[in-house]
Design an enzyme around this catalytic site. Structure first.
Site, PDB file in Angstrom:
ATOM      1  N   TYR A 137       0.891  -1.298  -0.002  1.00 49.23           N
ATOM      2  CA  TYR A 137      -0.059   0.038  -0.085  1.00 49.23           C
ATOM      3  C   TYR A 137       0.770   1.194  -0.079  1.00 49.23           C
ATOM      4  O   TYR A 137       0.436   2.562   0.225  1.00 49.23           O
ATOM      5  CB  TYR A 137      -1.084   0.020   1.212  1.00 49.23           C
ATOM      6  CG  TYR A 137      -2.141  -0.820   1.128  1.00 49.23           C
ATOM      7  CD1 TYR A 137      -2.031  -2.234   0.956  1.00 49.23           C
ATOM      8  CD2 TYR A 137      -3.282  -0.331   0.890  1.00 49.23           C
ATOM      9  CE1 TYR A 137      -3.120  -3.022   0.650  1.00 49.23           C
ATOM     10  CE2 TYR A 137      -4.498  -1.395   0.717  1.00 49.23           C
ATOM     11  CZ  TYR A 137      -4.551  -2.523   0.992  1.00 49.23           C
ATOM     12  OH  TYR A 137      -5.536  -3.261   0.556  1.00 49.23           O
ATOM     13  N   LYS A 187       4.257 -14.772   2.745  1.00 47.19           N
ATOM     14  CA  LYS A 187       4.318 -15.401   1.551  1.00 47.19           C
ATOM     15  C   LYS A 187       5.750 -15.619   1.280  1.00 47.19           C
ATOM     16  O   LYS A 187       6.233 -15.407  -0.032  1.00 47.19           O
ATOM     17  CB  LYS A 187       3.492 -15.064   0.420  1.00 47.19           C
ATOM     18  CG  LYS A 187       3.284 -15.970  -0.950  1.00 47.19           C
ATOM     19  CD  LYS A 187       2.596 -17.234  -0.827  1.00 47.19           C
ATOM     20  CE  LYS A 187       2.844 -18.138  -1.912  1.00 47.19           C
ATOM     21  NZ  LYS A 187       2.572 -19.378  -1.924  1.00 47.19           N
ATOM     22  N   ASP A 219      -1.264 -18.942   1.669  1.00 57.31           N
ATOM     23  CA  ASP A 219      -2.268 -19.993   0.742  1.00 57.31           C
ATOM     24  C   ASP A 219      -2.767 -21.257   1.776  1.00 57.31           C
ATOM     25  O   ASP A 219      -3.920 -21.272   1.738  1.00 57.31           O
ATOM     26  CB  ASP A 219      -1.553 -20.439  -0.267  1.00 57.31           C
ATOM     27  CG  ASP A 219      -0.084 -20.910  -0.242  1.00 57.31           C
ATOM     28  OD1 ASP A 219       0.472 -20.744   0.990  1.00 57.31           O
ATOM     29  OD2 ASP A 219       0.647 -21.471  -1.128  1.00 57.31           O
ATOM     30  N   ASP A 243      -5.944  -7.366   4.684  1.00 54.38           N
ATOM     31  CA  ASP A 243      -7.202  -7.060   3.835  1.00 54.38           C
ATOM     32  C   ASP A 243      -8.087  -8.010   3.229  1.00 54.38           C
ATOM     33  O   ASP A 243      -9.369  -8.125   3.629  1.00 54.38           O
ATOM     34  CB  ASP A 243      -6.882  -5.731   2.691  1.00 54.38           C
ATOM     35  CG  ASP A 243      -8.006  -5.507   2.005  1.00 54.38           C
ATOM     36  OD1 ASP A 243      -9.124  -4.934   2.426  1.00 54.38           O
ATOM     37  OD2 ASP A 243      -8.036  -5.660   0.765  1.00 54.38           O
ATOM     38  N   ASP A 247     -11.908 -10.083   4.956  1.00 57.76           N
ATOM     39  CA  ASP A 247     -13.082 -10.197   4.234  1.00 57.76           C
ATOM     40  C   ASP A 247     -13.501 -11.630   4.274  1.00 57.76           C
ATOM     41  O   ASP A 247     -14.798 -12.134   4.454  1.00 57.76           O
ATOM     42  CB  ASP A 247     -13.029  -9.635   2.763  1.00 57.76           C
ATOM     43  CG  ASP A 247     -13.330  -8.355   2.644  1.00 57.76           C
ATOM     44  OD1 ASP A 247     -13.060  -7.725   3.583  1.00 57.76           O
ATOM     45  OD2 ASP A 247     -14.063  -7.882   1.615  1.00 57.76           O
TER      46      ASP A 247
HETATM   47  C1  IPM Z   1     -10.559  -1.945   3.465  1.00 63.09           C
HETATM   48  C2  IPM Z   1     -10.578  -1.335   2.064  1.00 63.09           C
HETATM   49  C3  IPM Z   1      -9.723  -0.426   1.759  1.00 63.09           C
HETATM   50  C4  IPM Z   1      -8.201  -1.230   1.748  1.00 63.09           C
HETATM   51  C5  IPM Z   1      -9.498   0.085   0.231  1.00 63.09           C
HETATM   52  C6  IPM Z   1     -11.072   0.589   0.073  1.00 63.09           C
HETATM   53  C7  IPM Z   1      -8.448   0.659   0.028  1.00 63.09           C
HETATM   54  O1  IPM Z   1     -10.619  -2.713   1.417  1.00 63.09           O
HETATM   55  O2  IPM Z   1     -10.490  -0.916   4.349  1.00 63.09           O
HETATM   56  O3  IPM Z   1     -10.662  -2.799   3.915  1.00 63.09           O
HETATM   57  O4  IPM Z   1      -7.655  -2.079   0.932  1.00 63.09           O
HETATM   58  O5  IPM Z   1      -7.627  -1.231   2.800  1.00 63.09           O
HETATM   59 MN    MN Z   2     -10.997  -4.566   2.485  1.00 66.68          MN
END
Ligand code: IPM
Ligand code: MN
Ligand code: NAD
Length: 353
Positions: A137, A187, A219, A243, A247
């Site tokens: 990032y 990784k 992985d 990140d 999810d």
């Molecule tokens: C998160 C989001 C952000 C990230 C994006 C919107 C840049 O996915 O906060 O999880 O990747 O950090």
């Molecule tokens: Mn995210």
């Protein structure tokens, strides 16, 4: 003195879910003496499209100087495909305020919402510590010859000893405090620059002999999270992997609509924190009254804990579990209520908790 909280509703469903969290906060201010003062900032795609404003630096500095926390909905809008404003607002706060730990607790609140066969809510209970200022990032990249046959797009990832160590330390401290195992994922078998994560883990391990630690390539971790989520307590990861795993783990606990997060600088108590749901602006749901408010409401819980109201934070967790158990929730988590009606149900149940 009242804590000042900046509120950035943002884009898409952001304003809808933030409005609901503020209803909850309002009740806590009236009934429970939570002493806060709100400062709403109209930042987001709308303002950017109007006059190019993302997050003026003087404003960002003023928020840092005067606020204890920020509550953010989400940023990201199909009308701004470059994501320029979202980058400045979200990554701007994380970077400029050095919020190096993105803490994403993943706790399933009901058995019914765990999508894995044979697993129950007690099997999904972990906390992700995502490095939040470096990795892929850092924006060190370039593109050459867009559209040409020999086009090349490059991006560097950066991991500093200071950055890796402080994130791992925060994860170790949390693991020690809550007596949980710590897993670090990377990784480094394919990406040499990630070897530093293993080396620093090995070094810190000696300082935390009481914490059970483990390393797993990302992985293999992805597979194991599905097969045996119960083996995980604290997961430390670089920015990108954290990140993605956030999810994935959110889905194990019932979906993105429920997942909260805190962006913190744990080395310094009292440092400003940024609180936001894990989900984004969900343009597919925006304006339809379908967004689940609980991810943002639970992020408000983390914010209240940060401000020194741990009991209110626990009340939010208990109430969230109860509305889900009763099915008084939005459609993504098995209910039939709108965003607003789900919050009204939440407030009714909150009154008894
Ligand atoms: C998160 C989001 C952000 C990230 C994006 C919107 C840049 O996915 O906060 O999880 O990747 O950090
Ligand atoms: Mn995210
Ligand atoms: P998303 O998280 O917005 O949506 C992914 C899926 O989850 C969609 O199907 C959506 O309907 C569902 N979902 C999300 N929030 C929900 C909620 N509260 N209730 C019920 N369902 C919900 O991810 P995306 O579609 O990849 O991204 C949309 C935009 O949001 C993009 O511009 C992205 O960059 C941005 N984004 C912002 C943040 C942030 O501000 N922190 C985080 C992630 C994505």
């Amino acid at each position: 003195m009242a804590h000042r909280i900046a509120v950035i509703a943002g884009d898409g469903i952001g304003p809808e879910v933030v409005a609901q969290a503020l209803r909850v906060l309002d009740v806590m201010r009236c009934d429970r003496g939570v002493d806060v003062e709100l400062w709403e900032l109209p930042l987001g795609a709308e303002l950017f499209l109007k006059n190019g404003t993302t997050f003026p630096l003087e404003l960002r500095d003023e928020v840092k100087r005067t606020c204890a926390a920020v509550l953010l909905g989400a940023v990201g809008d199909p009308r701004v495909p470059s994501g320029e404003h979202a980058h400045d607002i979200l990554l701007g706060m994380r970077g400029a305020w050095d919020l190096y730990a993105n803490v994403r607790p993943v706790r399933a609140l009901t058995d019914a919402l765990v999508p894995l066969r044979g697993k129950a809510k007690g099997d999904v209970d972990m906390v992700i510590f995502r490095e939040n200022t470096e990795g892929q990032y850092v924006g060190a990249g370039s593109e050459r010859g867009r559209g040409a046959p020999d086009e090349i797009a490059m991006s560097r990832e950066v991991h500093t000893r200071r950055g890796v160590e402080r994130l791992l330390r925060a994860a170790f401290d949390f693991a020690r405090l809550h007596q949980r195992p710590l897993l670090m994922t990377d990784k480094s078998n394919a990406i040499q620059a990630q070897g530093i994560w293993r080396r620093v883990l090995e070094e810190l391990r000696r300082e935390y002999p009481d914490v059970k630690t483990e390393q797993l390539y990302v992985d293999a971790l992805a597979a194991r999270l599905i097969q045996s989520p119960e083996r995980h307590g604290v997961i430390a990861a670089n920015n990108l992997f954290g990140d993605i795993l956030a999810d994935l783990c959110a889905a194990l606990a019932g979906g993105l609509g429920l997942a909260p997060s805190a962006n913190l600088h744990p080395a310094q108590p009292g440092h400003i924190g940024l609180f936001e749901p894990v989900h984004g602006s969900a343009p597919d749901l925006a304006g339809r009254g379908l967004a689940n408010p609980l991810g943002t409401v639970r992020s408000l819980g983390l914010l209240l804990e940060h401000l020194g109201y741990p009991e209110e934070a626990q009340r939010i967790e208990r109430t969230s579990a109860e509305v889900l158990r009763l099915g008084r929730c939005t459609t993504d988590v098995g209910g039939s209520l709108s965003t607003e009606a789900a919050t009204s149900a939440f407030l009714e149940v909150l009154a008894h908790h």
